[in-house]
Design a protein around this motif. Structure first.
Motif, mmCIF file in Angstrom:
data_model
loop_
_atom_site.group_PDB
_atom_site.id
_atom_site.type_symbol
_atom_site.label_atom_id
_atom_site.label_comp_id
_atom_site.label_asym_id
_atom_site.label_seq_id
_atom_site.Cartn_x
_atom_site.Cartn_y
_atom_site.Cartn_z
ATOM 1 N N UNK A 260 0.845 -1.188 0.000
ATOM 2 C CA UNK A 260 0.000 0.000 0.000
ATOM 3 C C UNK A 260 0.880 1.238 0.000
ATOM 4 N N UNK A 261 0.607 2.176 -0.904
ATOM 5 C CA UNK A 261 1.317 3.454 -0.952
ATOM 6 C C UNK A 261 0.445 4.505 -0.282
ATOM 7 N N UNK A 262 1.006 5.196 0.709
ATOM 8 C CA UNK A 262 0.256 6.147 1.521
ATOM 9 C C UNK A 262 0.949 7.499 1.458
ATOM 10 N N UNK A 263 0.210 8.523 1.080
ATOM 11 C CA UNK A 263 0.734 9.887 1.087
ATOM 12 C C UNK A 263 0.267 10.586 2.355
ATOM 13 N N UNK A 264 1.102 11.487 2.875
ATOM 14 C CA UNK A 264 0.736 12.199 4.092
ATOM 15 C C UNK A 264 0.847 13.706 3.889
ATOM 16 N N UNK A 265 0.500 14.451 4.938
ATOM 17 C CA UNK A 265 0.440 15.904 4.857
ATOM 18 C C UNK A 265 1.814 16.563 4.911
ATOM 19 N N UNK B 204 4.315 15.676 2.866
ATOM 20 C CA UNK B 204 4.968 15.464 1.586
ATOM 21 C C UNK B 204 5.737 14.160 1.501
ATOM 22 N N UNK B 205 5.402 13.189 2.322
ATOM 23 C CA UNK B 205 6.075 11.905 2.292
ATOM 24 C C UNK B 205 5.166 10.830 1.712
ATOM 25 N N UNK B 206 5.781 9.796 1.165
ATOM 26 C CA UNK B 206 5.062 8.632 0.645
ATOM 27 C C UNK B 206 5.617 7.405 1.350
ATOM 28 N N UNK B 207 4.744 6.656 2.001
ATOM 29 C CA UNK B 207 5.132 5.469 2.737
ATOM 30 C C UNK B 207 4.679 4.233 1.979
ATOM 31 N N UNK B 208 5.580 3.280 1.811
ATOM 32 C CA UNK B 208 5.245 2.002 1.190
ATOM 33 C C UNK B 208 5.072 0.986 2.310
ATOM 34 N N UNK C 168 10.339 4.723 2.015
ATOM 35 C CA UNK C 168 9.861 6.075 2.272
ATOM 36 C C UNK C 168 10.442 7.040 1.249
ATOM 37 N N UNK C 169 9.576 7.876 0.688
ATOM 38 C CA UNK C 169 10.001 8.963 -0.198
ATOM 39 C C UNK C 169 9.666 10.297 0.482
ATOM 40 N N UNK C 170 10.504 11.304 0.259
ATOM 41 C CA UNK C 170 10.281 12.631 0.836
ATOM 42 C C UNK C 170 10.232 13.686 -0.264
ATOM 43 N N UNK C 171 9.547 14.773 0.029
ATOM 44 C CA UNK C 171 9.487 15.897 -0.900
ATOM 45 C C UNK C 171 8.450 15.744 -1.991
ATOM 46 N N UNK C 172 7.286 15.144 -1.683
ATOM 47 C CA UNK C 172 6.241 14.934 -2.686
ATOM 48 C C UNK C 172 4.910 15.464 -2.155
ATOM 49 N N UNK C 173 4.819 16.747 -1.947
ATOM 50 C CA UNK C 173 3.565 17.324 -1.460
ATOM 51 C C UNK C 173 2.489 17.279 -2.544
ATOM 52 N N UNK C 174 1.262 17.005 -2.094
ATOM 53 C CA UNK C 174 0.083 16.913 -2.975
ATOM 54 C C UNK C 174 0.234 15.807 -4.010
ATOM 55 N N UNK C 175 1.059 14.810 -3.728
ATOM 56 C CA UNK C 175 1.301 13.741 -4.698
ATOM 57 C C UNK C 175 0.165 12.717 -4.689
ATOM 58 N N UNK C 176 0.078 11.968 -5.767
ATOM 59 C CA UNK C 176 -0.844 10.832 -5.880
ATOM 60 C C UNK C 176 -0.071 9.666 -6.473
ATOM 61 N N UNK C 177 -0.474 8.451 -6.111
ATOM 62 C CA UNK C 177 0.259 7.247 -6.514
ATOM 63 C C UNK C 177 -0.681 6.219 -7.122
ATOM 64 N N UNK C 178 -0.156 5.468 -8.097
ATOM 65 C CA UNK C 178 -0.854 4.335 -8.679
ATOM 66 C C UNK C 178 0.180 3.257 -8.994
#
Length: 456
Positions: free
Chosen positions: A323-328, A330-334, A345-355
């Motif tokens: 599951x890919x989860x974006x937070x407030x 700007x991080x994305x957690x796998x 974990x990815x950093x620096x992705x504010x307002x991002x969306x994942x598929x």
């Protein structure tokens, strides 16, 4: 040297009907939170608060459909979620409303089914197909309805049987084999309510999104039985990530008992008092409101709280194991949904969306000039497409710990979309259809698909 093309143009949905949704203003598709999108193989469904518009972009399916659901003006009801539902040759549109209703429409605009799921705004409709029998190669699936406090699960076979019955009776009415009913809406409402399971996932506060990730083993302290247990992952403001073990046991939990006993009794008392005060002499022909279904058991498994970080969006892999989860922040957690551990974990992705998508990484297959070989599932690898609108790019990363495969420029006002998993498709069907990601440019109306090979 020719410039590489990372996407293939498929068509355009630009038309006058889009003005009903606010098209014509730059960024209308992504700036308005009330605009909803869902894509199928040849059509796009878009909705605002009161209108659903279906547009085809190919020559073979360039049809248009406008649906205006009957919503309650008293409760200011509006459309809050839409999705495509595909069973072999049957394609319908599912809509959720702010009052907790699920509506199913045919591609002619007929209301097939209407059902109250749970009081509250439907924030997500999730469709997931799973392999049910390894020997007979049959498929099952589920439709999950997510609200801020609960998640409901409809079995795909129950929905399919209802749709088959509706289409058979509608076809019979068309040929005059049976007396015609009063109307398509009355016919849709005359169906029996679909059975479903309901769980409370608000132990750690209201959720912004949730999903059932798959079947999990029962707890060791409980007696082994034939019932199944599901794992659910929720994200929200109070808890970035929380996980629950969902039981099929329909015995009422404490919250379920309160809803099924105390709430109806309270409404009954209020209703009796209001009648005494107003002395209404008129009898209302309106049917009584449906009582909320009692909750099944949901046991909390884990919770991640990291104030002020908040969970925003959740995306599941096809198997449900990631599951890919974006937070407030700007991080994305796998998240590994089996071990319930964050593995990347990815950093620096504010307002991002994942598929999630599948890329053809076998160089021998990708560079082969043979037109007779069709790639199989083993030739593809699972990847995560990250749309970073502030950077104006889409990045594709190989799962789970692989490198970034490519960076694709993305026009402002674009949105990534993905068709829902079709029910009833054979797992052994050839050729294999990989998981694709589409891109809708709201300003131009162009539809494109991200290429699956790395050498183009």
């Amino acid at each position: 040297m020719a410039r590489r093309s990372y996407k293939t143009e498929l068509g355009c949905i630009a038309c006058e009907d889009l003005s009903l949704l606010g098209a014509g203003k730059e960024g209308w598709l992504v700036d308005n939170p009330n605009i909803l999108c869902a894509i199928d193989t040849h059509s796009v469904a878009l909705a605002n608060r009161s209108t659903i518009l279906v547009l085809g972009w190919s020559d073979s399916d360039g049809s248009r459909l406008k649906i205006r659901p009957e919503l309650s003006p008293i409760e200011a009801e509006y459309v809050s979620a839409i999705e495509w539902l595909v069973f072999d040759e049957i394609r319908v549109i599912v809509a959720g409303t702010s009052c907790g209703y699920m509506l199913i429409y045919s591609l002619r605009g007929d209301l097939i089914h209407k059902q109250m799921v749970y009081p509250g705004r439907v924030i997500k409709l999730r469709i997931h197909g799973t392999k049910k029998d390894l020997i007979q190669d049959t498929l099952s699936g589920e439709l999950c309805v997510v609200t801020p406090g609960a998640i409901a699960r409809f079995d795909g076979s129950d929905i399919q049987n209802m749709l088959l019955k509706w289409f058979e009776e509608t076809h019979a009415h068309f040929w005059g084999l049976k007396p015609k009913r009063q109307g398509s809406e009355d016919f849709g409402n005359s169906h029996e309510k679909l059975p479903y399971q309901l769980w409370n996932v608000s132990k750690y506060g209201n959720c912004a999104d949730a999903a059932i990730t798959g079947i999990m083993p029962p707890p060791l302290i409980e007696v082994q039985s034939s019932q199944r247990y599901y794992c659910a992952v929720a994200i929200g403001d109070d808890a970035v990530i929380s996980a629950f073990r969902l039981s099929e046991d329909k015995s009422r939990s404490l919250v379920g008992t309160i809803l099924s006993k105390v709430v109806p009794a309270t409404f009954s008392t209020i209703s009796s008092l209001s009648k005494m005060i107003w002395r209404s002499e008129q009898t209302s022909p309106k049917k009584p409101d449906q009582k909320p279904q009692s909750f099944a058991r949901a046991a909390p498994l884990t919770c991640l709280k990291d104030h002020p970080r908040k969970g925003e969006k959740l995306t599941l892999s096809p198997s449900g194991t990631l599951a890919a989860i974006t937070d407030s922040l700007g991080r994305i957690l796998l998240l590994d949904t089996k071990a319930l551990v964050v593995v990347r974990l990815w950093k620096g992705y504010r307002d991002a969306s994942c598929l999630f998508m599948e890329m053809l990484v076998n160089k021998d297959i990708a560079s082969s000039s043979s037109k007779y070989y069709e790639p199989s599932k083993s030739d593809y690898c699972l990847c995560l497409a990250i749309h970073a609108p502030r950077k104006g790019i889409i990045e594709i990363w190989q799962m789970r710990t692989g490198p970034r495969l490519r960076t694709i420029p993305c026009a402002k006002g674009s949105k990534m979309l993905q068709p829902s998993h079709p029910f009833g498709a054979s797992m052994s069907s050839s050729p294999y259809v990989p998981l694709e990601v589409f891109l809708l440019n709201g300003d131009s109306g162009q539809i494109s698909v991200l290429n699956r090979t790395l050498d183009t």
